[in-house]
Design an enzyme around this catalytic site. Structure first.
Site, mmCIF file in Angstrom:
data_model
loop_
_atom_site.group_PDB
_atom_site.id
_atom_site.type_symbol
_atom_site.label_atom_id
_atom_site.label_comp_id
_atom_site.label_asym_id
_atom_site.label_seq_id
_atom_site.Cartn_x
_atom_site.Cartn_y
_atom_site.Cartn_z
ATOM 1 N N ARG A 3 -3.123 6.342 0.044
ATOM 2 C CA ARG A 3 -3.619 7.510 0.769
ATOM 3 C C ARG A 3 -2.622 8.249 1.633
ATOM 4 O O ARG A 3 -2.903 9.354 2.067
ATOM 5 C CB ARG A 3 -4.806 7.089 1.627
ATOM 6 C CG ARG A 3 -6.024 6.810 0.793
ATOM 7 C CD ARG A 3 -7.102 6.202 1.626
ATOM 8 N NE ARG A 3 -6.664 4.931 2.164
ATOM 9 C CZ ARG A 3 -7.421 4.139 2.893
ATOM 10 N NH1 ARG A 3 -8.640 4.497 3.189
ATOM 11 N NH2 ARG A 3 -6.962 2.983 3.328
ATOM 12 N N TYR A 49 -14.868 -11.946 0.057
ATOM 13 C CA TYR A 49 -15.675 -10.762 -0.288
ATOM 14 C C TYR A 49 -16.931 -11.152 -1.048
ATOM 15 O O TYR A 49 -17.999 -10.572 -0.843
ATOM 16 C CB TYR A 49 -14.850 -9.781 -1.123
ATOM 17 C CG TYR A 49 -13.821 -9.022 -0.315
ATOM 18 C CD1 TYR A 49 -14.217 -8.097 0.643
ATOM 19 C CD2 TYR A 49 -12.462 -9.231 -0.497
ATOM 20 C CE1 TYR A 49 -13.278 -7.398 1.404
ATOM 21 C CE2 TYR A 49 -11.515 -8.539 0.252
ATOM 22 C CZ TYR A 49 -11.929 -7.626 1.202
ATOM 23 O OH TYR A 49 -11.016 -6.949 1.954
ATOM 24 N N ARG A 74 0.815 -1.220 0.000
ATOM 25 C CA ARG A 74 0.000 0.000 0.000
ATOM 26 C C ARG A 74 0.848 1.270 0.000
ATOM 27 O O ARG A 74 0.445 2.298 0.542
ATOM 28 C CB ARG A 74 -0.951 0.044 1.216
ATOM 29 C CG ARG A 74 -2.082 -0.931 1.151
ATOM 30 C CD ARG A 74 -3.192 -0.405 0.240
ATOM 31 N NE ARG A 74 -4.174 -1.442 -0.009
ATOM 32 C CZ ARG A 74 -5.216 -1.680 0.768
ATOM 33 N NH1 ARG A 74 -5.436 -0.948 1.827
ATOM 34 N NH2 ARG A 74 -6.052 -2.652 0.475
ATOM 35 N N ARG A 115 -6.073 11.698 -7.387
ATOM 36 C CA ARG A 115 -7.337 10.967 -7.325
ATOM 37 C C ARG A 115 -8.559 11.873 -7.211
ATOM 38 O O ARG A 115 -9.693 11.393 -7.272
ATOM 39 C CB ARG A 115 -7.316 10.051 -6.093
ATOM 40 C CG ARG A 115 -6.712 8.678 -6.251
ATOM 41 C CD ARG A 115 -7.688 7.659 -6.801
ATOM 42 N NE ARG A 115 -9.054 7.820 -6.337
ATOM 43 C CZ ARG A 115 -9.530 7.335 -5.202
ATOM 44 N NH1 ARG A 115 -8.781 6.611 -4.420
ATOM 45 N NH2 ARG A 115 -10.790 7.534 -4.852
ATOM 46 N N ASP A 149 -6.412 -3.008 -7.637
ATOM 47 C CA ASP A 149 -7.008 -3.601 -6.443
ATOM 48 C C ASP A 149 -7.361 -5.046 -6.745
ATOM 49 O O ASP A 149 -7.564 -5.410 -7.916
ATOM 50 C CB ASP A 149 -8.261 -2.837 -6.003
ATOM 51 C CG ASP A 149 -8.660 -3.225 -4.579
ATOM 52 O OD1 ASP A 149 -8.103 -2.652 -3.626
ATOM 53 O OD2 ASP A 149 -9.490 -4.141 -4.423
HETATM 54 O O1 CP3 Z 1 0.120 0.397 -3.023
HETATM 55 C C1 CP3 Z 1 -0.267 -0.745 -3.228
HETATM 56 O O2 CP3 Z 1 -0.101 -1.694 -2.429
HETATM 57 C C2 CP3 Z 1 -0.893 -1.062 -4.590
HETATM 58 C C3 CP3 Z 1 -2.293 -0.978 -4.673
HETATM 59 C C4 CP3 Z 1 -3.197 -1.897 -3.886
HETATM 60 C C5 CP3 Z 1 -4.475 -1.462 -3.455
HETATM 61 N N1 CP3 Z 1 -5.146 -2.528 -2.943
HETATM 62 C C6 CP3 Z 1 -4.975 -0.100 -3.612
HETATM 63 C C7 CP3 Z 1 -6.059 0.370 -2.734
HETATM 64 C C8 CP3 Z 1 -3.086 -3.249 -3.551
HETATM 65 C C9 CP3 Z 1 -1.904 -4.189 -3.728
HETATM 66 C C10 CP3 Z 1 -4.323 -3.635 -2.963
HETATM 67 C C11 CP3 Z 1 -4.615 -5.007 -2.550
HETATM 68 C C12 CP3 Z 1 -5.815 -5.264 -1.737
HETATM 69 N N2 CP3 Z 1 -7.068 -4.722 -1.857
HETATM 70 C C13 CP3 Z 1 -5.876 -6.265 -0.740
HETATM 71 C C14 CP3 Z 1 -4.730 -7.160 -0.349
HETATM 72 C C15 CP3 Z 1 -3.750 -6.439 0.495
HETATM 73 C C16 CP3 Z 1 -4.191 -6.124 1.909
HETATM 74 O O3 CP3 Z 1 -4.230 -4.946 2.238
HETATM 75 O O4 CP3 Z 1 -4.467 -7.062 2.665
HETATM 76 C C17 CP3 Z 1 -7.181 -6.262 -0.217
HETATM 77 C C18 CP3 Z 1 -7.688 -7.146 0.902
HETATM 78 C C19 CP3 Z 1 -7.930 -5.289 -0.935
HETATM 79 C C20 CP3 Z 1 -9.357 -4.918 -0.776
HETATM 80 C C21 CP3 Z 1 -9.458 -3.478 -0.362
HETATM 81 N N3 CP3 Z 1 -9.408 -2.399 -1.241
HETATM 82 C C22 CP3 Z 1 -9.489 -2.945 0.951
HETATM 83 C C23 CP3 Z 1 -9.553 -3.766 2.223
HETATM 84 C C24 CP3 Z 1 -9.456 -1.542 0.830
HETATM 85 C C25 CP3 Z 1 -9.349 -0.510 1.928
HETATM 86 C C26 CP3 Z 1 -10.639 0.074 2.340
HETATM 87 C C27 CP3 Z 1 -10.386 1.390 3.046
HETATM 88 O O5 CP3 Z 1 -10.620 2.408 2.398
HETATM 89 O O6 CP3 Z 1 -9.920 1.354 4.194
HETATM 90 C C28 CP3 Z 1 -9.416 -1.236 -0.546
HETATM 91 C C29 CP3 Z 1 -9.338 0.117 -1.127
HETATM 92 C C30 CP3 Z 1 -7.998 0.496 -1.637
HETATM 93 N N4 CP3 Z 1 -7.205 -0.306 -2.386
HETATM 94 C C31 CP3 Z 1 -7.366 1.755 -1.475
HETATM 95 C C32 CP3 Z 1 -6.150 1.685 -2.172
HETATM 96 C C33 CP3 Z 1 -5.140 2.779 -2.367
HETATM 97 C C34 CP3 Z 1 -7.937 2.956 -0.731
HETATM 98 C C35 CP3 Z 1 -8.784 3.688 -1.716
HETATM 99 C C36 CP3 Z 1 -8.893 5.149 -1.357
HETATM 100 O O7 CP3 Z 1 -7.958 5.902 -1.664
HETATM 101 O O8 CP3 Z 1 -9.947 5.488 -0.812
#
Ligand code: CP3
Length: 379
Positions: A48, A170, A44, A57, A93
Protein backbone atom coordinates in the site's frame (compact mmCIF):
# COMPACT_ATOMS: atom_id res chain seq x y z
CA UNK A 1 23.52 -31.96 0.98
CA UNK A 2 23.36 -32.40 -2.77
CA UNK A 3 20.39 -30.46 -4.10
CA UNK A 4 18.39 -32.99 -6.03
CA UNK A 5 15.01 -31.47 -6.63
CA UNK A 6 15.82 -28.04 -8.11
CA UNK A 7 16.18 -27.97 -11.87
CA UNK A 8 19.49 -26.83 -13.43
CA UNK A 9 17.46 -23.96 -14.92
CA UNK A 10 16.51 -22.69 -11.45
CA UNK A 11 17.91 -19.17 -10.76
CA UNK A 12 20.04 -20.54 -7.89
CA UNK A 13 21.69 -23.03 -10.25
CA UNK A 14 21.96 -21.29 -13.63
CA UNK A 15 24.18 -18.43 -12.44
CA UNK A 16 21.48 -15.82 -11.89
CA UNK A 17 21.18 -15.51 -8.09
CA UNK A 18 23.77 -17.68 -6.29
CA UNK A 19 26.27 -14.81 -6.24
CA UNK A 20 23.71 -12.10 -5.43
CA UNK A 21 24.39 -10.10 -2.24
CA UNK A 22 21.15 -11.48 -0.73
CA UNK A 23 21.91 -15.16 -1.24
CA UNK A 24 25.54 -14.70 -0.20
CA UNK A 25 24.50 -12.92 3.01
CA UNK A 26 21.91 -15.61 3.78
CA UNK A 27 24.54 -18.31 3.28
CA UNK A 28 27.26 -16.47 5.24
CA UNK A 29 26.72 -18.67 8.32
CA UNK A 30 28.05 -21.68 6.42
CA UNK A 31 30.43 -20.02 3.93
CA UNK A 32 31.96 -17.53 6.37
CA UNK A 33 31.92 -14.93 3.57
CA UNK A 34 30.08 -11.63 3.80
CA UNK A 35 29.11 -9.95 0.52
CA UNK A 36 30.76 -6.54 -0.06
CA UNK A 37 27.37 -4.83 -0.15
CA UNK A 38 24.86 -5.34 2.65
CA UNK A 39 21.67 -6.42 0.85
CA UNK A 40 18.43 -4.67 1.74
CA UNK A 41 14.74 -5.31 1.16
CA UNK A 42 11.61 -4.44 3.12
CA UNK A 43 8.90 -6.65 4.54
CA UNK A 44 5.62 -5.48 2.92
CA UNK A 45 7.58 -3.58 0.26
CA UNK A 46 4.97 -4.73 -2.27
CA UNK A 47 1.88 -3.00 -1.08
CA UNK A 48 0.00 0.00 0.00
CA UNK A 49 2.82 2.51 0.29
CA UNK A 50 3.20 2.55 -3.52
CA UNK A 51 0.83 4.58 -5.74
CA UNK A 52 1.49 2.14 -8.62
CA UNK A 53 0.31 -0.68 -6.30
CA UNK A 54 -2.92 1.13 -5.50
CA UNK A 55 -3.47 1.77 -9.23
CA UNK A 56 -2.82 -1.88 -10.16
CA UNK A 57 -5.14 -3.16 -7.41
CA UNK A 58 -8.02 -0.80 -8.24
CA UNK A 59 -11.31 -2.72 -8.17
CA UNK A 60 -9.63 -6.09 -7.43
CA UNK A 61 -9.87 -7.64 -3.96
CA UNK A 62 -6.65 -8.49 -2.13
CA UNK A 63 -6.99 -12.27 -2.45
CA UNK A 64 -8.17 -12.09 -6.08
CA UNK A 65 -5.10 -10.01 -6.93
CA UNK A 66 -2.89 -12.70 -5.36
CA UNK A 67 -4.48 -15.31 -7.64
CA UNK A 68 -4.07 -13.39 -10.91
CA UNK A 69 -0.54 -14.33 -12.03
CA UNK A 70 0.05 -11.24 -14.21
CA UNK A 71 -1.07 -8.90 -11.44
CA UNK A 72 0.74 -10.69 -8.59
CA UNK A 73 3.91 -10.66 -10.68
CA UNK A 74 3.59 -6.97 -11.60
CA UNK A 75 3.05 -5.99 -7.93
CA UNK A 76 6.05 -8.12 -6.88
CA UNK A 77 8.27 -6.28 -9.38
CA UNK A 78 7.13 -2.73 -8.53
CA UNK A 79 9.32 -2.15 -5.44
CA UNK A 80 12.36 -3.66 -7.19
CA UNK A 81 12.02 -1.19 -10.06
CA UNK A 82 11.30 1.77 -7.82
CA UNK A 83 13.70 1.26 -4.90
CA UNK A 84 16.48 -0.90 -6.31
CA UNK A 85 16.10 -3.36 -3.41
CA UNK A 86 18.28 -6.49 -3.46
CA UNK A 87 15.35 -8.93 -3.38
CA UNK A 88 11.75 -9.22 -4.41
CA UNK A 89 9.25 -10.79 -2.04
CA UNK A 90 6.46 -12.66 -3.75
CA UNK A 91 3.18 -10.74 -3.62
CA UNK A 92 0.78 -13.04 -1.85
CA UNK A 93 -0.46 -13.56 1.70
CA UNK A 94 -0.08 -16.15 4.43
CA UNK A 95 -3.79 -17.03 4.05
CA UNK A 96 -3.59 -17.67 0.27
CA UNK A 97 -2.90 -21.43 0.74
CA UNK A 98 -6.01 -21.64 2.96
CA UNK A 99 -8.10 -20.12 0.16
CA UNK A 100 -6.49 -22.46 -2.39
CA UNK A 101 -7.37 -25.45 -0.20
CA UNK A 102 -11.01 -24.33 -0.22
CA UNK A 103 -11.14 -22.84 3.29
CA UNK A 104 -13.42 -19.83 3.53
CA UNK A 105 -11.26 -16.77 4.19
CA UNK A 106 -11.12 -13.17 3.11
CA UNK A 107 -8.84 -10.23 3.81
CA UNK A 108 -10.85 -7.30 5.10
CA UNK A 109 -9.23 -3.97 4.16
CA UNK A 110 -7.60 -2.37 7.18
CA UNK A 111 -8.43 -5.42 9.33
CA UNK A 112 -6.64 -8.49 7.99
CA UNK A 113 -7.63 -12.14 7.51
CA UNK A 114 -11.21 -13.01 8.47
CA UNK A 115 -12.29 -16.67 8.39
CA UNK A 116 -15.74 -17.99 7.49
CA UNK A 117 -15.82 -19.49 11.00
CA UNK A 118 -13.59 -19.95 14.04
CA UNK A 119 -12.09 -23.45 14.32
CA UNK A 120 -12.10 -24.33 18.03
CA UNK A 121 -13.70 -27.71 18.70
CA UNK A 122 -12.35 -31.17 17.85
CA UNK A 123 -15.13 -31.42 15.22
CA UNK A 124 -14.26 -28.04 13.66
CA UNK A 125 -10.64 -29.12 13.34
CA UNK A 126 -11.52 -32.61 12.09
CA UNK A 127 -13.52 -31.03 9.24
CA UNK A 128 -10.84 -28.44 8.51
CA UNK A 129 -7.99 -30.92 8.15
CA UNK A 130 -9.83 -32.68 5.34
CA UNK A 131 -9.06 -29.70 3.10
CA UNK A 132 -6.10 -30.38 0.81
CA UNK A 133 -3.81 -28.14 -1.18
CA UNK A 134 -3.35 -29.74 -4.59
CA UNK A 135 -0.79 -29.07 -7.30
CA UNK A 136 -3.61 -27.96 -9.63
CA UNK A 137 -4.83 -25.43 -7.09
CA UNK A 138 -1.30 -24.03 -6.82
CA UNK A 139 -1.10 -23.31 -10.57
CA UNK A 140 -1.67 -19.52 -10.23
CA UNK A 141 1.17 -19.35 -7.69
CA UNK A 142 3.57 -21.38 -9.81
CA UNK A 143 2.72 -19.32 -12.88
CA UNK A 144 3.13 -15.99 -11.06
CA UNK A 145 6.51 -17.03 -9.63
CA UNK A 146 7.67 -18.14 -13.09
CA UNK A 147 6.68 -14.83 -14.71
CA UNK A 148 8.36 -12.94 -11.87
CA UNK A 149 11.72 -14.71 -11.90
CA UNK A 150 11.89 -14.36 -15.70
CA UNK A 151 11.55 -10.60 -15.28
CA UNK A 152 13.87 -10.35 -12.25
CA UNK A 153 17.05 -11.61 -13.91
CA UNK A 154 19.79 -11.64 -11.27
CA UNK A 155 17.63 -10.25 -8.45
CA UNK A 156 16.49 -13.11 -6.20
CA UNK A 157 12.85 -13.75 -5.37
CA UNK A 158 11.97 -14.65 -1.78
CA UNK A 159 9.10 -17.09 -1.37
CA UNK A 160 7.22 -17.17 1.94
CA UNK A 161 4.60 -18.83 4.07
CA UNK A 162 2.98 -18.25 7.43
CA UNK A 163 4.23 -20.48 10.23
CA UNK A 164 1.71 -22.97 11.66
CA UNK A 165 1.23 -21.08 14.93
CA UNK A 166 0.49 -17.77 13.21
CA UNK A 167 -1.93 -19.48 10.79
CA UNK A 168 -3.57 -21.30 13.68
CA UNK A 169 -3.91 -18.02 15.57
CA UNK A 170 -6.15 -16.75 12.73
CA UNK A 171 -8.02 -20.06 12.36
CA UNK A 172 -8.85 -20.47 16.04
CA UNK A 173 -9.75 -16.81 16.62
CA UNK A 174 -11.55 -16.58 13.26
CA UNK A 175 -10.08 -13.11 12.79
CA UNK A 176 -7.13 -10.93 13.82
CA UNK A 177 -6.64 -10.59 17.57
CA UNK A 178 -4.11 -8.89 19.77
CA UNK A 179 -3.31 -11.56 22.35
CA UNK A 180 -4.44 -14.77 20.58
CA UNK A 181 -6.22 -15.88 23.75
CA UNK A 182 -8.42 -18.56 22.15
CA UNK A 183 -5.47 -20.10 20.32
CA UNK A 184 -3.28 -20.16 23.41
CA UNK A 185 -6.15 -21.63 25.45
CA UNK A 186 -6.66 -24.43 22.92
CA UNK A 187 -2.94 -25.21 22.88
CA UNK A 188 -3.08 -26.08 26.59
CA UNK A 189 -6.67 -27.27 27.05
CA UNK A 190 -6.83 -29.72 24.13
CA UNK A 191 -3.25 -30.45 23.03
CA UNK A 192 -4.39 -33.26 20.74
CA UNK A 193 -6.76 -31.08 18.73
CA UNK A 194 -4.17 -28.31 18.72
CA UNK A 195 -1.52 -30.64 17.35
CA UNK A 196 -3.85 -31.85 14.62
CA UNK A 197 -4.50 -28.25 13.64
CA UNK A 198 -0.87 -27.10 13.55
CA UNK A 199 0.35 -30.24 11.80
CA UNK A 200 -2.21 -29.63 9.06
CA UNK A 201 -1.23 -25.94 8.89
CA UNK A 202 2.43 -27.03 8.67
CA UNK A 203 1.84 -29.22 5.64
CA UNK A 204 -0.27 -26.52 4.00
CA UNK A 205 2.42 -23.86 4.54
CA UNK A 206 5.22 -26.22 3.54
CA UNK A 207 3.44 -27.19 0.32
CA UNK A 208 2.85 -23.51 -0.54
CA UNK A 209 6.50 -22.68 0.14
CA UNK A 210 7.85 -25.64 -1.80
CA UNK A 211 5.78 -24.68 -4.85
CA UNK A 212 7.33 -21.18 -4.82
CA UNK A 213 10.89 -22.50 -4.50
CA UNK A 214 10.46 -25.10 -7.23
CA UNK A 215 9.02 -22.41 -9.52
CA UNK A 216 12.07 -20.18 -9.03
CA UNK A 217 12.30 -18.52 -5.58
CA UNK A 218 15.93 -18.37 -4.37
CA UNK A 219 15.19 -18.03 -0.65
CA UNK A 220 12.30 -18.76 1.69
CA UNK A 221 10.93 -16.89 4.67
CA UNK A 222 8.67 -18.41 7.31
CA UNK A 223 6.63 -15.70 9.05
CA UNK A 224 5.71 -16.58 12.63
CA UNK A 225 4.54 -13.04 13.20
CA UNK A 226 2.54 -13.75 16.35
CA UNK A 227 4.86 -16.31 18.01
CA UNK A 228 6.03 -13.59 20.39
CA UNK A 229 2.73 -13.95 22.27
CA UNK A 230 3.82 -17.44 23.39
CA UNK A 231 5.82 -18.27 26.49
CA UNK A 232 8.95 -20.24 25.89
CA UNK A 233 7.20 -23.41 27.13
CA UNK A 234 4.15 -22.90 24.90
CA UNK A 235 6.41 -22.27 21.91
CA UNK A 236 8.41 -25.41 22.63
CA UNK A 237 5.34 -27.62 23.22
CA UNK A 238 2.88 -26.21 20.70
CA UNK A 239 4.63 -24.34 17.89
CA UNK A 240 8.29 -25.25 17.29
CA UNK A 241 7.66 -28.81 16.12
CA UNK A 242 5.06 -27.68 13.60
CA UNK A 243 7.42 -25.01 12.20
CA UNK A 244 10.04 -27.71 11.77
CA UNK A 245 7.46 -29.87 10.02
CA UNK A 246 6.59 -27.01 7.62
CA UNK A 247 10.26 -26.53 6.72
CA UNK A 248 10.94 -30.20 6.09
CA UNK A 249 8.96 -29.58 2.88
CA UNK A 250 11.83 -27.44 1.53
CA UNK A 251 14.90 -28.81 3.34
CA UNK A 252 15.92 -31.06 0.43
CA UNK A 253 15.87 -28.07 -1.96
CA UNK A 254 18.86 -26.51 -0.19
CA UNK A 255 17.42 -23.03 -0.23
CA UNK A 256 18.31 -20.53 2.54
CA UNK A 257 15.53 -20.00 5.08
CA UNK A 258 14.76 -16.88 7.14
CA UNK A 259 12.58 -17.38 10.20
CA UNK A 260 10.92 -14.20 11.47
CA UNK A 261 8.56 -13.22 14.27
CA UNK A 262 7.76 -10.13 16.33
CA UNK A 263 8.29 -9.78 20.08
CA UNK A 264 10.43 -12.92 19.95
CA UNK A 265 13.56 -11.93 21.87
CA UNK A 266 12.92 -14.79 24.34
CA UNK A 267 12.45 -17.24 21.46
CA UNK A 268 15.30 -16.42 19.09
CA UNK A 269 17.44 -19.53 19.79
CA UNK A 270 14.34 -21.77 19.78
CA UNK A 271 13.24 -20.33 16.43
CA UNK A 272 16.68 -20.95 14.98
CA UNK A 273 16.64 -24.51 16.32
CA UNK A 274 13.22 -25.15 14.76
CA UNK A 275 14.74 -24.43 11.34
CA UNK A 276 17.91 -26.43 12.02
CA UNK A 277 15.81 -29.42 13.11
CA UNK A 278 14.18 -29.48 9.67
CA UNK A 279 17.58 -30.13 8.10
CA UNK A 280 17.90 -26.68 6.54
CA UNK A 281 21.56 -25.79 6.01
CA UNK A 282 21.47 -22.01 5.68
CA UNK A 283 19.44 -20.68 8.60
CA UNK A 284 18.83 -16.96 9.15
CA UNK A 285 16.88 -15.36 11.97
CA UNK A 286 14.73 -12.26 11.42
CA UNK A 287 14.82 -9.83 14.33
CA UNK A 288 12.11 -7.27 15.03
CA UNK A 289 12.93 -3.67 16.01
CA UNK A 290 12.77 -4.27 19.77
CA UNK A 291 16.09 -6.11 20.20
CA UNK A 292 19.35 -4.39 19.18
CA UNK A 293 20.92 -6.56 16.48
CA UNK A 294 24.21 -7.12 18.28
CA UNK A 295 22.28 -8.39 21.32
CA UNK A 296 20.25 -10.71 19.08
CA UNK A 297 23.48 -12.00 17.53
CA UNK A 298 24.82 -12.70 21.01
CA UNK A 299 21.62 -14.51 22.06
CA UNK A 300 22.02 -16.64 18.93
CA UNK A 301 25.60 -17.56 19.76
CA UNK A 302 27.10 -15.56 16.88
CA UNK A 303 26.76 -18.33 14.32
CA UNK A 304 23.76 -17.41 12.17
CA UNK A 305 23.19 -14.42 9.89
CA UNK A 306 20.44 -12.03 10.95
CA UNK A 307 17.86 -9.98 9.09
CA UNK A 308 16.44 -6.66 10.26
CA UNK A 309 15.82 -4.50 12.14
CA UNK A 310 15.17 -0.86 11.26
CA UNK A 311 12.26 0.47 13.31
CA UNK A 312 9.35 1.06 10.86
CA UNK A 313 8.19 3.97 13.04
CA UNK A 314 11.33 5.92 12.15
CA UNK A 315 10.44 5.91 8.44
CA UNK A 316 8.24 8.86 9.42
CA UNK A 317 10.99 10.62 11.43
CA UNK A 318 13.19 13.47 10.09
CA UNK A 319 15.88 12.08 7.77
CA UNK A 320 18.78 12.75 10.16
CA UNK A 321 17.05 10.66 12.87
CA UNK A 322 16.36 7.82 10.44
CA UNK A 323 19.87 7.98 8.96
CA UNK A 324 21.52 7.75 12.40
CA UNK A 325 19.26 4.78 13.23
CA UNK A 326 20.04 2.93 9.97
CA UNK A 327 23.78 3.50 10.51
CA UNK A 328 23.44 2.12 14.04
CA UNK A 329 21.58 -0.97 12.79
CA UNK A 330 24.28 -1.60 10.17
CA UNK A 331 27.05 -1.18 12.74
CA UNK A 332 25.41 -3.64 15.14
CA UNK A 333 24.65 -6.05 12.28
CA UNK A 334 28.37 -5.99 11.50
CA UNK A 335 29.03 -8.46 14.32
CA UNK A 336 26.86 -11.16 12.70
CA UNK A 337 28.30 -13.65 10.22
CA UNK A 338 25.94 -12.06 7.67
CA UNK A 339 23.38 -9.26 7.72
CA UNK A 340 20.38 -8.60 5.48
CA UNK A 341 19.12 -5.11 6.19
CA UNK A 342 15.34 -4.89 6.52
CA UNK A 343 12.71 -3.36 8.74
CA UNK A 344 11.83 -4.89 12.10
CA UNK A 345 8.27 -5.41 10.76
CA UNK A 346 6.28 -4.38 7.67
CA UNK A 347 6.30 -1.04 5.83
CA UNK A 348 3.56 1.15 7.36
CA UNK A 349 0.95 1.94 4.64
CA UNK A 350 1.43 5.72 4.85
CA UNK A 351 5.21 5.59 4.31
CA UNK A 352 6.60 8.02 1.75
CA UNK A 353 8.11 5.70 -0.91
CA UNK A 354 10.94 8.19 -1.51
CA UNK A 355 12.15 7.51 2.05
CA UNK A 356 12.44 3.79 1.31
CA UNK A 357 14.48 4.49 -1.83
CA UNK A 358 16.76 6.74 0.23
CA UNK A 359 17.25 4.01 2.86
CA UNK A 360 18.30 1.57 0.11
CA UNK A 361 20.87 4.10 -1.17
CA UNK A 362 22.11 4.71 2.37
CA UNK A 363 22.53 0.99 3.18
CA UNK A 364 24.44 0.44 -0.06
CA UNK A 365 26.67 3.50 0.41
CA UNK A 366 27.47 2.72 4.06
CA UNK A 367 28.44 -0.86 3.23
CA UNK A 368 30.56 0.37 0.29
CA UNK A 369 32.28 2.87 2.63
CA UNK A 370 33.11 0.22 5.19
CA UNK A 371 34.26 -2.23 2.51
CA UNK A 372 36.54 0.49 1.07
CA UNK A 373 37.87 1.25 4.58
CA UNK A 374 38.73 -2.41 5.10
CA UNK A 375 40.40 -2.68 1.69
CA UNK A 376 37.82 -5.00 0.11
CA UNK A 377 37.25 -4.36 -3.57
CA UNK A 378 33.62 -3.38 -4.21
CA UNK A 379 32.12 -4.74 -7.39
O1 CP3 B 1 5.40 -7.05 0.31
C1 CP3 B 1 5.35 -8.12 0.91
O2 CP3 B 1 5.85 -8.30 2.04
C2 CP3 B 1 4.75 -9.33 0.19
C3 CP3 B 1 3.39 -9.58 0.41
C4 CP3 B 1 2.85 -9.95 1.77
C5 CP3 B 1 1.54 -9.59 2.16
N1 CP3 B 1 1.25 -10.21 3.34
C6 CP3 B 1 0.65 -8.76 1.37
C7 CP3 B 1 -0.46 -8.05 2.03
C8 CP3 B 1 3.38 -10.74 2.80
C9 CP3 B 1 4.77 -11.34 2.92
C10 CP3 B 1 2.36 -10.90 3.77
C11 CP3 B 1 2.52 -11.73 4.96
C12 CP3 B 1 1.51 -11.64 6.03
N2 CP3 B 1 0.15 -11.54 5.92
C13 CP3 B 1 1.82 -11.79 7.41
C14 CP3 B 1 3.20 -12.00 7.96
C15 CP3 B 1 3.99 -10.75 7.96
C16 CP3 B 1 3.57 -9.71 8.98
O3 CP3 B 1 3.21 -8.62 8.55
O4 CP3 B 1 3.64 -9.99 10.18
C17 CP3 B 1 0.61 -11.70 8.12
C18 CP3 B 1 0.47 -11.77 9.63
C19 CP3 B 1 -0.44 -11.56 7.18
C20 CP3 B 1 -1.90 -11.45 7.43
C21 CP3 B 1 -2.39 -10.12 6.93
N3 CP3 B 1 -2.72 -9.84 5.61
C22 CP3 B 1 -2.48 -8.90 7.65
C23 CP3 B 1 -2.21 -8.73 9.13
C24 CP3 B 1 -2.88 -7.91 6.73
C25 CP3 B 1 -3.00 -6.42 6.95
C26 CP3 B 1 -4.37 -5.96 7.24
C27 CP3 B 1 -4.47 -4.47 6.96
O5 CP3 B 1 -5.04 -4.15 5.92
O6 CP3 B 1 -3.93 -3.69 7.76
C28 CP3 B 1 -3.03 -8.53 5.47
C29 CP3 B 1 -3.39 -7.85 4.21
C30 CP3 B 1 -2.27 -7.64 3.27
N4 CP3 B 1 -1.33 -8.56 2.97
C31 CP3 B 1 -2.03 -6.46 2.51
C32 CP3 B 1 -0.90 -6.72 1.72
C33 CP3 B 1 -0.27 -5.83 0.69
C34 CP3 B 1 -2.87 -5.20 2.53
C35 CP3 B 1 -3.97 -5.42 1.54
C36 CP3 B 1 -4.48 -4.11 0.99
O7 CP3 B 1 -3.83 -3.56 0.09
O8 CP3 B 1 -5.54 -3.71 1.47
Amino acid sequence: MIPVALSPAHPLHDGRTAQSPLVRALRAGTTGERPEITPVWFMRQAGRSLPEYRAAREGVSMLDSCLRPDLASEITLQPVRRHGVDAAIFFSDIVVPLRLAGVEVDIAPGVGPVMGQAYRTPDDVARLVEAELTTEALAPITEAVGLTVDALGCTPLIGFAGAPFTLAAYLVEGRPSRDHLAARALLRSDPETWQRLVDWAADLAGTFLRAQVLAGASAAQLFDSWAGSLSHADYADGAAGASTRALTHVADLDVPVVHFGTGTEHLLPAMRDAVVAAGVRDVVVGVDYRTPLDEAVQLLGGTVPVQGNIDPALLAAPWDVLEAHVRDVLRRGGVAPGHVANLGHGVPPDTDPAVLTRVVELVHSVSAESAAASGVEVR
